[in-house]
Design a protein around this motif. Structure first.
Motif, PDB file in Angstrom:
ATOM      1  N   ILE A  52       0.839  -1.200   0.000  1.00  0.00           N
ATOM      2  CA  ILE A  52       0.000   0.000   0.000  1.00  0.00           C
ATOM      3  C   ILE A  52       0.875   1.251   0.000  1.00  0.00           C
ATOM      4  CG2 ILE A  52      -1.697   1.316   1.333  1.00  0.00           C
ATOM      5  CD1 ILE A  52      -2.686  -1.523   2.356  1.00  0.00           C
ATOM      6  N   ASP A  53       1.894   1.280   0.850  1.00  0.00           N
ATOM      7  CA  ASP A  53       2.798   2.436   0.900  1.00  0.00           C
ATOM      8  C   ASP A  53       3.470   2.664  -0.453  1.00  0.00           C
ATOM      9  OD1 ASP A  53       2.193   2.817   3.559  1.00  0.00           O
ATOM     10  OD2 ASP A  53       4.054   1.939   4.322  1.00  0.00           O
ATOM     11  N   GLY A  54       3.918   1.578  -1.085  1.00  0.00           N
ATOM     12  CA  GLY A  54       4.557   1.703  -2.388  1.00  0.00           C
ATOM     13  C   GLY A  54       3.613   2.260  -3.435  1.00  0.00           C
ATOM     14  N   MET A  55       2.372   1.798  -3.422  1.00  0.00           N
ATOM     15  CA  MET A  55       1.391   2.299  -4.383  1.00  0.00           C
ATOM     16  C   MET A  55       1.141   3.786  -4.153  1.00  0.00           C
ATOM     17  SD  MET A  55      -2.117   3.242  -4.427  1.00  0.00           S
ATOM     18  CE  MET A  55      -2.901   2.355  -3.099  1.00  0.00           C
ATOM     19  N   LEU A  56       0.929   4.176  -2.899  1.00  0.00           N
ATOM     20  CA  LEU A  56       0.657   5.586  -2.608  1.00  0.00           C
ATOM     21  C   LEU A  56       1.866   6.475  -2.915  1.00  0.00           C
ATOM     22  CD1 LEU A  56      -1.445   5.193   0.655  1.00  0.00           C
ATOM     23  CD2 LEU A  56      -2.269   5.843  -1.628  1.00  0.00           C
ATOM     24  N   ARG A  57       3.056   5.984  -2.677  1.00  0.00           N
ATOM     25  CA  ARG A  57       4.264   6.726  -3.026  1.00  0.00           C
ATOM     26  C   ARG A  57       4.331   6.941  -4.541  1.00  0.00           C
ATOM     27  NH1 ARG A  57       7.112   4.241   0.215  1.00  0.00           N
ATOM     28  NH2 ARG A  57       7.657   2.460  -1.103  1.00  0.00           N
ATOM     29  N   SER A  58       4.015   5.901  -5.303  1.00  0.00           N
ATOM     30  CA  SER A  58       4.016   6.012  -6.765  1.00  0.00           C
ATOM     31  C   SER A  58       2.948   6.979  -7.263  1.00  0.00           C
ATOM     32  CB  SER A  58       3.816   4.634  -7.402  1.00  0.00           C
ATOM     33  OG  SER A  58       4.924   3.807  -7.138  1.00  0.00           O
ATOM     34  N   VAL A  59       1.791   6.997  -6.617  1.00  0.00           N
ATOM     35  CA  VAL A  59       0.745   7.962  -6.975  1.00  0.00           C
ATOM     36  C   VAL A  59       1.257   9.376  -6.738  1.00  0.00           C
ATOM     37  CG1 VAL A  59      -1.519   8.870  -6.295  1.00  0.00           C
ATOM     38  CG2 VAL A  59      -1.219   6.407  -6.654  1.00  0.00           C
ATOM     39  N   GLY A  60       1.919   9.591  -5.615  1.00  0.00           N
ATOM     40  CA  GLY A  60       2.476  10.915  -5.315  1.00  0.00           C
ATOM     41  C   GLY A  60       3.515  11.343  -6.340  1.00  0.00           C
ATOM     42  N   GLN A  61       4.344  10.405  -6.768  1.00  0.00           N
ATOM     43  CA  GLN A  61       5.354  10.716  -7.789  1.00  0.00           C
ATOM     44  C   GLN A  61       4.697  11.068  -9.123  1.00  0.00           C
ATOM     45  OE1 GLN A  61       7.631   7.108  -7.546  1.00  0.00           O
ATOM     46  NE2 GLN A  61       8.854   7.831  -5.816  1.00  0.00           N
ATOM     47  N   GLY A  86       3.274  14.509  -8.863  1.00  0.00           N
ATOM     48  CA  GLY A  86       4.339  15.502  -8.928  1.00  0.00           C
ATOM     49  C   GLY A  86       4.800  15.762 -10.348  1.00  0.00           C
ATOM     50  N   ARG A  87       4.894  14.706 -11.157  1.00  0.00           N
ATOM     51  CA  ARG A  87       5.304  14.890 -12.556  1.00  0.00           C
ATOM     52  C   ARG A  87       4.307  15.755 -13.318  1.00  0.00           C
ATOM     53  NH1 ARG A  87       7.156   9.685 -11.710  1.00  0.00           N
ATOM     54  NH2 ARG A  87       5.301   8.633 -12.469  1.00  0.00           N
ATOM     55  N   LEU A  88       3.051  15.746 -12.870  1.00  0.00           N
ATOM     56  CA  LEU A  88       2.019  16.543 -13.532  1.00  0.00           C
ATOM     57  C   LEU A  88       1.808  17.909 -12.874  1.00  0.00           C
ATOM     58  CD1 LEU A  88      -0.581  13.697 -14.118  1.00  0.00           C
ATOM     59  CD2 LEU A  88       0.855  14.819 -15.838  1.00  0.00           C
ATOM     60  N   GLY A  89       2.633  18.210 -11.877  1.00  0.00           N
ATOM     61  CA  GLY A  89       2.494  19.484 -11.183  1.00  0.00           C
ATOM     62  C   GLY A  89       1.333  19.515 -10.210  1.00  0.00           C
ATOM     63  N   LEU A  90       0.846  18.355  -9.823  1.00  0.00           N
ATOM     64  CA  LEU A  90      -0.250  18.252  -8.862  1.00  0.00           C
ATOM     65  C   LEU A  90       0.301  17.993  -7.468  1.00  0.00           C
ATOM     66  CD1 LEU A  90      -2.525  15.860 -10.925  1.00  0.00           C
ATOM     67  CD2 LEU A  90      -2.954  18.285 -10.505  1.00  0.00           C
ATOM     68  N   VAL A  91      -0.465  18.373  -6.486  1.00  0.00           N
ATOM     69  CA  VAL A  91      -0.114  18.109  -5.100  1.00  0.00           C
ATOM     70  C   VAL A  91      -1.202  17.216  -4.516  1.00  0.00           C
ATOM     71  CG1 VAL A  91       0.197  19.169  -2.819  1.00  0.00           C
ATOM     72  CG2 VAL A  91       1.076  20.321  -4.863  1.00  0.00           C
ATOM     73  N   LEU A  92      -0.779  16.163  -3.812  1.00  0.00           N
ATOM     74  CA  LEU A  92      -1.741  15.336  -3.088  1.00  0.00           C
ATOM     75  C   LEU A  92      -2.067  16.046  -1.785  1.00  0.00           C
ATOM     76  CD1 LEU A  92      -0.260  11.740  -3.462  1.00  0.00           C
ATOM     77  CD2 LEU A  92      -2.006  12.860  -4.852  1.00  0.00           C
ATOM     78  N   LEU A  93      -3.353  16.174  -1.501  1.00  0.00           N
ATOM     79  CA  LEU A  93      -3.751  16.826  -0.263  1.00  0.00           C
ATOM     80  C   LEU A  93      -3.522  15.886   0.913  1.00  0.00           C
ATOM     81  CD1 LEU A  93      -7.053  18.604  -1.344  1.00  0.00           C
ATOM     82  CD2 LEU A  93      -4.742  19.554  -1.192  1.00  0.00           C
ATOM     83  N   ASP A  94      -3.270  16.468   2.055  1.00  0.00           N
ATOM     84  CA  ASP A  94      -3.117  15.704   3.285  1.00  0.00           C
ATOM     85  C   ASP A  94      -4.373  14.850   3.475  1.00  0.00           C
ATOM     86  OD1 ASP A  94      -3.405  15.037   6.113  1.00  0.00           O
ATOM     87  OD2 ASP A  94      -1.821  16.494   6.502  1.00  0.00           O
ATOM     88  N   PRO A  95      -4.221  13.574   3.834  1.00  0.00           N
ATOM     89  CA  PRO A  95      -5.400  12.715   4.013  1.00  0.00           C
ATOM     90  C   PRO A  95      -6.341  13.205   5.107  1.00  0.00           C
ATOM     91  CG  PRO A  95      -3.374  11.403   4.030  1.00  0.00           C
ATOM     92  CD  PRO A  95      -2.974  12.839   3.997  1.00  0.00           C
TER      93      PRO A  95
END
Length: 170
Positions: A79-88, A91-100
Motif C-alpha cells: 500500500i505504501d509503495g502504491m501511494l508513493r508512486s501515486v504521489g510521484q 508531482g510529474r504533472l504538477g499536482l499536489v496530493l492533499l493531506d489525508p
C-alpha cells in the motif's frame, strides 16, 4: 443496482475490495493521469504477489483506487509503495496530493477543502453546518463508495461525530 459511469472501471470488483481515496489540490483531466496510473496498476506487486488494482477519477480531483485482495490480506508495504508512486505521478504533472486529514466539502456546488484545525471555526462562523455535503475520503471499501457513503451530510460522518459535539450547528 446500476453503477454510475464514474465507477464503471470497478464493475468487475466485489464490494469488499479495499478502497483508497486521494484528493488532488486542483481538478485534473483523467487522460493526463492515465499513462502513469495504468502503468502503476500493471506493475503493482510486492513479495511475488501481483495486485489487481483499478482506478478512476471522481469529481475531477479525487483519485479512487480499488484492489480486491488487499481487503483480506493487507500488505502495508504494498500500500505504501502504491501511494508513493501515486504521489510521484502527481508531482510529474504538477499536482499536489492533499493531506489525508483534509476535509472536502461541497459549498454552492464547488469543492472546498478545510484542514482539521479550521473545522471548529468554520462550524462556528456558519461556513460549515450539519447538513453541509462532505466527501468522505476515509471510506475503506468499494461497497461504501457504491452504496452512497462518499457524499453525505457532515453530521453523518466521522467529522460530524467529532466536531459537532464541540461547535454550534449552523
Amino acid at each position: 443496482m446500476a453503477i454510475p459511469a464514474s465507477l464503471s472501471a470497478f464493475a468487475e470488483l466485489p464490494d469488499e475490495a479495499r478502497l483508497w481515496l486521494v484528493a488532488f489540490d486542483r481538478p485534473v483531466d483523467a487522460a493526463l493521469l492515465a499513462p502513469d496510473l495504468d502503468a502503476l496498476m500493471g506493475r503493482w506487486r510486492h513479495k511475488g504477489v501481483q495486485y489487481q488494482g483499478t482506478w478512476t477519477l471522481l469529481e475531477d480531483r479525487i483519485l479512487a483506487i480499488a484492489e480486491p485482495t488487499l481487503a483480506s490480506n493487507p500488505s502495508g508495504c504494498a500500500i505504501d509503495g502504491m501511494l508513493r508512486s501515486v504521489g510521484q505521478a502527481a508531482g510529474r504533472l504538477g499536482l499536489v496530493l492533499l493531506d489525508p486529514q483534509v476535509v472536502v466539502a461541497r459549498l454552492s456546488g464547488t469543492l472546498r477543502t478545510f484542514t482539521r484545525p479550521e473545522l471548529e471555526s468554520r462550524l462556528a462562523d456558519g461556513t460549515l453546518g450539519a447538513t453541509t455535503p462532505i466527501l468522505d475520503l476515509a471510506l475503506l471499501t468499494l461497497g461504501d463508495l457504491r452504496h452512497g457513503r462518499f457524499e453525505r451530510p457532515l453530521s453523518t460522518t466521522w467529522i460530524g461525530r467529532k466536531f459537532l459535539r464541540t461547535a454550534p450547528l449552523a
